[in-house]
Scaffold this motif. Sequence first.
Motif, PDB file in Angstrom:
ATOM      1  N   GLY A  14       0.800  -1.138  -0.078  1.00 51.95           N
ATOM      2  CA  GLY A  14       0.525   0.491   0.037  1.00 51.95           C
ATOM      3  C   GLY A  14       0.943   1.004  -0.475  1.00 51.95           C
ATOM      4  N   SER A  18       0.903   5.994   4.900  1.00 50.16           N
ATOM      5  CA  SER A  18       0.647   5.276   6.236  1.00 50.16           C
ATOM      6  C   SER A  18       1.775   4.601   5.281  1.00 50.16           C
ATOM      7  N   GLU A  37       1.797  -1.701  -4.611  1.00 47.72           N
ATOM      8  CA  GLU A  37       0.979  -1.127  -4.618  1.00 47.72           C
ATOM      9  C   GLU A  37       0.409  -1.648  -6.029  1.00 47.72           C
ATOM     10  N   LYS A  38      -1.066  -1.881  -5.622  1.00 51.58           N
ATOM     11  CA  LYS A  38      -1.625  -2.402  -7.367  1.00 51.58           C
ATOM     12  C   LYS A  38      -2.218  -1.632  -7.758  1.00 51.58           C
ATOM     13  N   ARG A  43      -2.277   7.962  -8.359  1.00 51.85           N
ATOM     14  CA  ARG A  43      -3.887   7.531  -8.455  1.00 51.85           C
ATOM     15  C   ARG A  43      -3.999   8.097  -7.417  1.00 51.85           C
ATOM     16  N   LYS A  45      -7.092   8.939  -5.151  1.00 49.31           N
ATOM     17  CA  LYS A  45      -7.323   8.272  -3.850  1.00 49.31           C
ATOM     18  C   LYS A  45      -8.939   9.288  -3.020  1.00 49.31           C
ATOM     19  N   CYS A  47     -10.916  10.764  -0.833  1.00 44.62           N
ATOM     20  CA  CYS A  47     -10.520  11.275   0.172  1.00 44.62           C
ATOM     21  C   CYS A  47     -10.544  12.844   0.066  1.00 44.62           C
ATOM     22  N   GLY A  48     -11.330  13.311   1.097  1.00 43.17           N
ATOM     23  CA  GLY A  48     -11.778  15.279   1.560  1.00 43.17           C
ATOM     24  C   GLY A  48     -10.609  15.474   0.779  1.00 43.17           C
ATOM     25  N   GLY A  49      -9.026  15.106   1.433  1.00 42.60           N
ATOM     26  CA  GLY A  49      -7.835  15.748   1.508  1.00 42.60           C
ATOM     27  C   GLY A  49      -7.934  16.946   2.249  1.00 42.60           C
ATOM     28  N   GLY A  50      -8.193  16.653   3.486  1.00 39.42           N
ATOM     29  CA  GLY A  50      -8.365  17.611   4.582  1.00 39.42           C
ATOM     30  C   GLY A  50      -6.700  17.374   5.498  1.00 39.42           C
ATOM     31  N   ARG A  98      -4.897  14.237  -2.898  1.00 36.67           N
ATOM     32  CA  ARG A  98      -3.881  13.065  -2.363  1.00 36.67           C
ATOM     33  C   ARG A  98      -3.492  11.970  -3.890  1.00 36.67           C
ATOM     34  N   VAL A 122      -1.483  -7.052  -4.705  1.00 38.13           N
ATOM     35  CA  VAL A 122      -1.024  -8.779  -4.141  1.00 38.13           C
ATOM     36  C   VAL A 122      -2.199  -9.613  -4.317  1.00 38.13           C
ATOM     37  N   ASP A 271      -5.150   3.374   8.128  1.00 41.01           N
ATOM     38  CA  ASP A 271      -7.209   2.495   8.059  1.00 41.01           C
ATOM     39  C   ASP A 271      -6.830   0.922   8.631  1.00 41.01           C
ATOM     40  N   GLY A 283      -7.416  10.235   8.736  1.00 43.92           N
ATOM     41  CA  GLY A 283      -7.395   9.560   8.954  1.00 43.92           C
ATOM     42  C   GLY A 283      -5.863   9.824   8.456  1.00 43.92           C
ATOM     43  N   ILE A 284      -5.457  10.631   7.745  1.00 45.46           N
ATOM     44  CA  ILE A 284      -3.929  10.457   6.650  1.00 45.46           C
ATOM     45  C   ILE A 284      -3.193  11.196   8.516  1.00 45.46           C
TER      46      ILE A 284
END
Length: 383
Positions: A14, A18, A37-38, A43, A45, A47-50, A98, A122, A271, A283-284
Amino acid sequence: MNNEILAFDVAIIGAGPSGASTALKLAKEGISTVIIEKEKLPRYKVCGGGFVYRGLSNMSFDVNEVIETKFHTVDIFLGEKLHFKTTRKDPIISMIMRDSFDELIIKEAKKYGATLMDEHKVMSLEKNESLTTIVTNKSKITAKIIVAADGAYSPIAKMAGWKTDTRKLIPALEYEVYVTDEEYKKHCDSVRFDIDAVPGGYGWNFPKKNHFSIGVGCFENKTSNIKALCEDYINFLGIKNITSIERHGFQIPVSARTDGFVKENVFLIGDAAGFADSITAEGISNAIYSGNLLADAIIESDLNIQETENSYLKKLNLRLLPELESSAKLAKWFYRNKTLRNLILKKYGQRFSEYMGDIFMGTKTYPVDVYDTLMKKVKNAIL
Ligand SMILES: Cc1cc2nc3c(=O)[nH]c(=O)nc-3n(C[C@H](O)[C@H](O)[C@H](O)COP(=O)(O)OP(=O)(O)OC[C@H]3O[C@@H](n4cnc5c(N)ncnc54)[C@H](O)[C@@H]3O)c2cc1C
């Protein structure tokens, strides 16, 4: 499939914040590290990106080039009547996209020698006595330590033996909303959170460089209607003259796993472990923080698996896990007791908003005795 088996000390699955942060720290110490990374980077993602200041201020290198906008003031609304404003000298929230943010950390890790294998998904972990082989759609890799940094769905946790999912996963939508220049100017100066924009949750509008990241998260109410609610929220914000919308949805794990973060040589971070905040779903910063804690544990333990496990758990217990436990208790109360909560916010809303500001800044954490503190406030508000 290439038959050659590549060997590394640490394999991180990933390339989100993280995994990328763990790789950066390990590579700096000269530990042979691969990030698998897949997707092809960069790419998108969901996410609000705050990115809150407690995360930004702890970055080990300058990330200004990927910051789209910075906000020193945050607006919290409760319906149309209550509005609280919190301001700080440093930016409370910086806005990122992101794709470029995650890629920047990966690039930094590569500078120090980390290997990136993107477009490698994976598929399984094969155990053979003491050796685990990571099988991707294109390659086979072995590593002493495997880090599952593979996000909310965390297929790696399942492959490694976490049979049930003890995290709380909530649905959230993220719409990238593009408007005319004139319309953008009308709404671009304010970062806003709207409590109850959706039942048992909140909505946000995060202005980016040339568009708005608008979304909703349902923390308590399992609604099947979340898409319609998000459209309603955009209308409520008064955003018109929309030129295009990209609609995305995903899940956010807002509580930590209760059945551990380590199995043999597989370690969970971000996560995958369930480290997003229960009240805000931010969560970032915790993804990066947990990645750094694990990297420190690996470095200090000189790659010894048992010592790394002991050290990682000790580090998690110092701050992150108690904080998440408190935030989970508070979130349950906050999103389930609307009437009582609103009564309290009428009286203490500004104080609440300052407290959240301090948490975002990293100058305060949730109190350990959060429930008792809250009940005192309830009594004061009622009496
Ligand atoms: C709608 C929404 C809005 C959000 N808004 C915010 C916000 O404004 N601020 C904030 O702080 N947090 C926000 N979050 C939470 C935040 O996005 C996450 O907490 C954060 O991305 C966690 O980082 P991570 O590195 O643990 O995982 P991720 O960023 O999810 O990265 C996981 C990576 O693993 C890869 N992967 C998965 N499976 C495999 C596999 N089998 N093989 C190889 N690679 C794999 C994925 O492609 C991905 O790149 C939001 C989340 C959602 C859903």
